[in-house]
Each structure stands twice: as C-alpha cells, then as structure tokens.
Scaffold this motif. Structure first.
Motif, PDB file in Angstrom:
ATOM      1  N   PRO A  77       2.571   7.970  -4.348  1.00 60.48           N
ATOM      2  CA  PRO A  77       1.541   7.150  -3.701  1.00 60.48           C
ATOM      3  C   PRO A  77       0.176   7.274  -4.362  1.00 60.48           C
ATOM      4  O   PRO A  77      -0.070   8.169  -5.159  1.00 60.48           O
ATOM      5  CB  PRO A  77       1.507   7.718  -2.271  1.00 60.48           C
ATOM      6  N   GLU A  84      -0.197  14.143  -0.932  1.00 56.00           N
ATOM      7  CA  GLU A  84       0.962  13.397  -0.441  1.00 56.00           C
ATOM      8  C   GLU A  84       1.582  14.103   0.759  1.00 56.00           C
ATOM      9  O   GLU A  84       1.927  13.476   1.763  1.00 56.00           O
ATOM     10  CB  GLU A  84       1.988  13.257  -1.564  1.00 56.00           C
ATOM     11  N   HIS A 100      -0.609   9.186   1.831  1.00 55.53           N
ATOM     12  CA  HIS A 100       0.699   8.847   1.252  1.00 55.53           C
ATOM     13  C   HIS A 100       0.961   7.361   1.424  1.00 55.53           C
ATOM     14  O   HIS A 100       0.101   6.611   1.924  1.00 55.53           O
ATOM     15  CB  HIS A 100       1.808   9.675   1.922  1.00 55.53           C
ATOM     16  N   ASP A 101       2.135   6.909   1.008  1.00 52.76           N
ATOM     17  CA  ASP A 101       2.463   5.479   1.028  1.00 52.76           C
ATOM     18  C   ASP A 101       2.414   4.865   2.420  1.00 52.76           C
ATOM     19  O   ASP A 101       2.213   3.655   2.565  1.00 52.76           O
ATOM     20  CB  ASP A 101       3.864   5.254   0.439  1.00 52.76           C
ATOM     21  N   HIS A 102       2.604   5.679   3.438  1.00 52.61           N
ATOM     22  CA  HIS A 102       2.638   5.162   4.798  1.00 52.61           C
ATOM     23  C   HIS A 102       1.325   5.403   5.548  1.00 52.61           C
ATOM     24  O   HIS A 102       1.242   5.179   6.756  1.00 52.61           O
ATOM     25  CB  HIS A 102       3.804   5.792   5.569  1.00 52.61           C
ATOM     26  N   SER A 130      -0.147  14.568  -5.815  1.00 53.22           N
ATOM     27  CA  SER A 130       1.150  14.249  -5.226  1.00 53.22           C
ATOM     28  C   SER A 130       1.910  15.559  -5.031  1.00 53.22           C
ATOM     29  O   SER A 130       1.388  16.638  -5.311  1.00 53.22           O
ATOM     30  CB  SER A 130       1.924  13.285  -6.125  1.00 53.22           C
ATOM     31  N   TYR A 172      -1.799   4.177  -5.293  1.00 51.24           N
ATOM     32  CA  TYR A 172      -2.241   2.933  -5.921  1.00 51.24           C
ATOM     33  C   TYR A 172      -3.360   2.250  -5.139  1.00 51.24           C
ATOM     34  O   TYR A 172      -4.373   1.840  -5.715  1.00 51.24           O
ATOM     35  CB  TYR A 172      -1.049   1.977  -6.093  1.00 51.24           C
TER      36      TYR A 172
END
Length: 210
Positions: free
Chosen positions: A87, A30, A52-54, A77, A89
C-alpha cells in the motif's frame, strides 16, 4: 520518506533508513504490530500509526494535515520497498498533488533481489504481482501476458504455488524459470529449471510450500 525495510535478514537495514526512522515525527506502517517488532529491535521510539490499502479517506487526510503543518512522515510496509505490491499509492500521489516532497530511502526489495539471482534476462522485465486466485481468471491473465518479450516476474502464495506452476506450464509451455523463496532468510531457495521440473521439485519437498 518512503523507507525500504528488510525482507528477512535484519542486517539489510540501511544506516540511512535507521537515522530517518529515528528523526521523523511519525511513521505510517502497513501493520503497526509487525513494524513495532522491527522498531524495538533497532531501539526506534518514533510513534507509529496504521496506513494500508483499506485505510479510510479520513486517515489519508489526517496524514496530509500532519505534513502540511511542517512535520515529517515515514511510510513503511511489512517488508521490502513500499508500493511494490504494497500500500501507499494514494498517499504518495496526494503528496505530489500538494507539492509535499517525497523522498525514497532505497533498500531491500524482493523483486530486484529475485531478478538479480534468477539467471534469467534482466534487460527487460514485466512485474505482474500476484496472479488471480481463481483458476479461470489465472489462466486468462497468463494468456494476456504470454507474448511479452521480457522476463515475467510473479508473486505467489505458498499454498497456490503448485497449481500456478501448472497453469504457467499449460499456457507458456515448458519455459525456463526460477523459483525464489524466503530470500535472505534461513531457508532461502533459488532454483532455476524448467516449469515442469520446478513443479515436480515443489511437490516433492513440503518445505517449498511454506
């Protein structure tokens, strides 16, 4: 490999997690700066990349290509079990879609640690994650979950904790609750009381806002 890492106390790193992190070809983290400190502590030299999510779609494709070629990947993470309010998924879902084996390496989790020590019923629980930052949206979300017949589990940032406790008190009434903070760390706090009393406790002790 979905690998749980400590949420504070480094002694909670499992032997299986350490051996897997040393054996894999690549670690997707992450925050590579944060994870690099953990790897250095345990003398793990496996290369790190950021995920990561972005992250962009191209980053996901690159990790999938890595695994399609037969090489292994570990996902970590910043702390605890990946994908629990963290993050990963999209990557895990993509692996399943391509029949790439996904292997969990269990370990520390703030969610289950807090539940186990809360003194609240744990036969059924609802994990809500973080409440909305804006007051109106926060109240609306609490109203949406107020009648669930299960223990509610919420994450909250220290600076928003007092106002969130007041919002919970306003909607839910003076329910019993448990505040769990800094779990496994030096200033660990686990306090069970009414929402009203917990709000007073937090307001009276600046340490609880860290």
């Amino acid at each position: 490999f979905i690998i749980a890492t400590p949420i504070g106390n480094l002694g909670d790193m499992t032997a299986r997690a350490l051996s897997t992190l040393r054996d894999v070809d690549l670690i997707a983290a992450e925050d590579t700066r944060h994870s690099a400190l953990l790897m250095r502590h345990f003398s793990i030299a496996t290369p790190l990349v950021s995920y990561h999510d972005h992250s962009k779609e191209a980053d996901l494709i690159q990790l999938l290509e890595h695994m399609r070629s037969g090489r292994s990947l570990a996902l970590v993470s910043d702390a605890g079990t990946p994908l629990v309010s963290d993050p990963g998924y999209r990557l895990v879902a993509a692996c399943h879609a391509e029949n790439i084996p996904v292997v969990p390496i269990p370990g520390a989790s703030a969610l289950t640690a807090a539940l186990s020590a809360s003194g609240l019923p744990t036969d059924r629980f609802h994990f809500e994650g973080f409440l909305p930052a804006k007051a109106g949206q926060r109240i609306a979300r609490i109203k949406a979950i107020q009648y669930l017949e299960s223990t509610l589990v919420l994450f909250e940032s220290p600076r928003r904790l007092p106002e969130s406790l007041l919002a919970l008190l306003e909607v839910l009434g003076n329910r019993e609750a448990t505040l769990c903070r800094e779990i496994t760390k030096a200033h660990e706090t686990i306090r069970r009381d009414s929402l009203h009393a917990l709000h007073g406790f937090v307001k009276a002790d600046a340490q609880q806002l860290k």
